[in-house]
Design a protein around this motif. Sequence first.
Motif, PDB file in Angstrom:
ATOM      1  N   ASN A 110     -11.210 -27.754  29.758  1.00  0.00           N
ATOM      2  CA  ASN A 110     -12.236 -27.406  28.701  1.00  0.00           C
ATOM      3  C   ASN A 110     -13.632 -27.300  29.323  1.00  0.00           C
ATOM      4  OD1 ASN A 110     -10.716 -27.958  26.332  1.00  0.00           O
ATOM      5  ND2 ASN A 110     -10.666 -30.021  26.977  1.00  0.00           N
ATOM      6  N   TYR A 111     -14.233 -25.996  28.699  1.00  0.00           N
ATOM      7  CA  TYR A 111     -15.606 -25.690  29.468  1.00  0.00           C
ATOM      8  C   TYR A 111     -16.634 -25.611  28.105  1.00  0.00           C
ATOM      9  CZ  TYR A 111     -12.778 -25.178  33.636  1.00  0.00           C
ATOM     10  OH  TYR A 111     -12.195 -25.436  34.764  1.00  0.00           O
ATOM     11  N   ARG A 112     -17.899 -25.523  28.443  1.00  0.00           N
ATOM     12  CA  ARG A 112     -18.974 -24.875  27.792  1.00  0.00           C
ATOM     13  C   ARG A 112     -19.200 -23.684  28.396  1.00  0.00           C
ATOM     14  NH1 ARG A 112     -23.363 -27.776  24.013  1.00  0.00           N
ATOM     15  NH2 ARG A 112     -21.508 -27.921  22.580  1.00  0.00           N
ATOM     16  N   ASP A 156     -17.527 -23.465  23.398  1.00  0.00           N
ATOM     17  CA  ASP A 156     -16.975 -24.596  23.847  1.00  0.00           C
ATOM     18  C   ASP A 156     -15.507 -23.981  23.698  1.00  0.00           C
ATOM     19  OD1 ASP A 156     -18.823 -26.595  23.920  1.00  0.00           O
ATOM     20  OD2 ASP A 156     -18.998 -26.402  21.773  1.00  0.00           O
ATOM     21  N   THR A 166     -11.278 -23.803  25.516  1.00  0.00           N
ATOM     22  CA  THR A 166     -10.148 -24.130  26.189  1.00  0.00           C
ATOM     23  C   THR A 166      -9.365 -23.252  26.845  1.00  0.00           C
ATOM     24  OG1 THR A 166      -9.753 -26.038  24.556  1.00  0.00           O
ATOM     25  CG2 THR A 166      -7.960 -25.609  25.972  1.00  0.00           C
ATOM     26  N   GLN A 167      -9.387 -23.318  28.344  1.00  0.00           N
ATOM     27  CA  GLN A 167      -8.782 -22.422  29.125  1.00  0.00           C
ATOM     28  C   GLN A 167      -7.454 -22.808  29.523  1.00  0.00           C
ATOM     29  OE1 GLN A 167     -11.204 -21.140  32.286  1.00  0.00           O
ATOM     30  NE2 GLN A 167     -12.952 -20.794  30.898  1.00  0.00           N
ATOM     31  N   GLN A 168      -6.129 -22.192  28.837  1.00  0.00           N
ATOM     32  CA  GLN A 168      -4.877 -22.745  29.233  1.00  0.00           C
ATOM     33  C   GLN A 168      -4.432 -21.958  30.003  1.00  0.00           C
ATOM     34  OE1 GLN A 168      -2.913 -24.391  25.681  1.00  0.00           O
ATOM     35  NE2 GLN A 168      -0.713 -24.115  26.612  1.00  0.00           N
ATOM     36  N   THR A 209     -10.414 -21.813  21.188  1.00  0.00           N
ATOM     37  CA  THR A 209     -11.462 -22.867  20.890  1.00  0.00           C
ATOM     38  C   THR A 209     -11.130 -23.483  19.450  1.00  0.00           C
ATOM     39  OG1 THR A 209     -13.718 -23.074  20.478  1.00  0.00           O
ATOM     40  CG2 THR A 209     -12.809 -21.070  19.721  1.00  0.00           C
TER      41      THR A 209
END
Length: 306
Positions: free
Chosen positions: A234-236, A246, A248-250, A267
């Motif tokens: 998870n990154y901003r 905001d 989520t990179q999966q 996201t």
Amino acid sequence: MSSKSELGEFLRTRRAQLQPADVGLPVFDERRRVAGLRRDELALVAGVSESYYTRLEQGASVNASKEVLDAIARALRLDETERQHLSDLAAGVVRKGGDRVRKPAPERVSETTRQLIEAFGDTPVIVLGRRSDVLAWNRTGHALFAGHLDPHSPEHPAQRPNTARLVFRDAHTRDLYEDWRKKARDVVGRLRMAVGRHPDDPLLAALIGELVMHSPEFTALWSEHKVRAWDVANYRMRHPLVGVLDVTQQAMTVPSGRGQRMVAVTTAAAGSKAALALLARATAETTVPTAASPEQARPARARSAS
């Protein structure tokens, strides 16, 4: 890169992070000459002889069994990702001492993978190779991660963007992440995993050498010898076109991709969902400027934001 030295460094750094009390050993009032556990203490906890463990740490033993590696992993309190890395490093030492390892074949994205990318629609998607080279991306994947670069660059092996190089040497990418250091640690940890699995890859070694030469921040993180799994992060992000995201990179393993991974961005935040939709519309309506190298990133970013 030497598999023997990589294995030794990994074991030493993990041993240095533990104290006798962490593994149930008595603590005496003594002046210790080493940080963390001594070799004899680690060997005692793992149930192996000190001489055997010393040979393993020095790269002189090439036949460590799974049972021995498991015992050492338990003694070092390794998590699942670190256990896999230990196994990969030990296997690399065996290969060095035995069969000749073939040079990795050039990386290509299959037609099936390209069809899968298209099936994601406007969800940002990129496909990364074993060295974190960008092998393919869809329109929004390109716009989210590297809209300042040529969208066709992944089609040409010599021009492919590399996410590790972008994170450490590209001003646009550094500005994308609010917590840049978290992203940097994740990138370095995944490169460490790659080294364990592909110790004889000359292009991977060249990439690491380049980053060590040009980035003190990379060098410091690399010396920690920490590993990261390709899973969920998870990154901003602060995108120049659509603002704060905001995300989520999966990461998902590409079937028959020989180490390739597909990264899809989603996201759960309502504002971020709207921003991604805006990004999709913007990329459909505009032509994204290109940059020839990471050093040209900041001027290109300024043009895209104007």
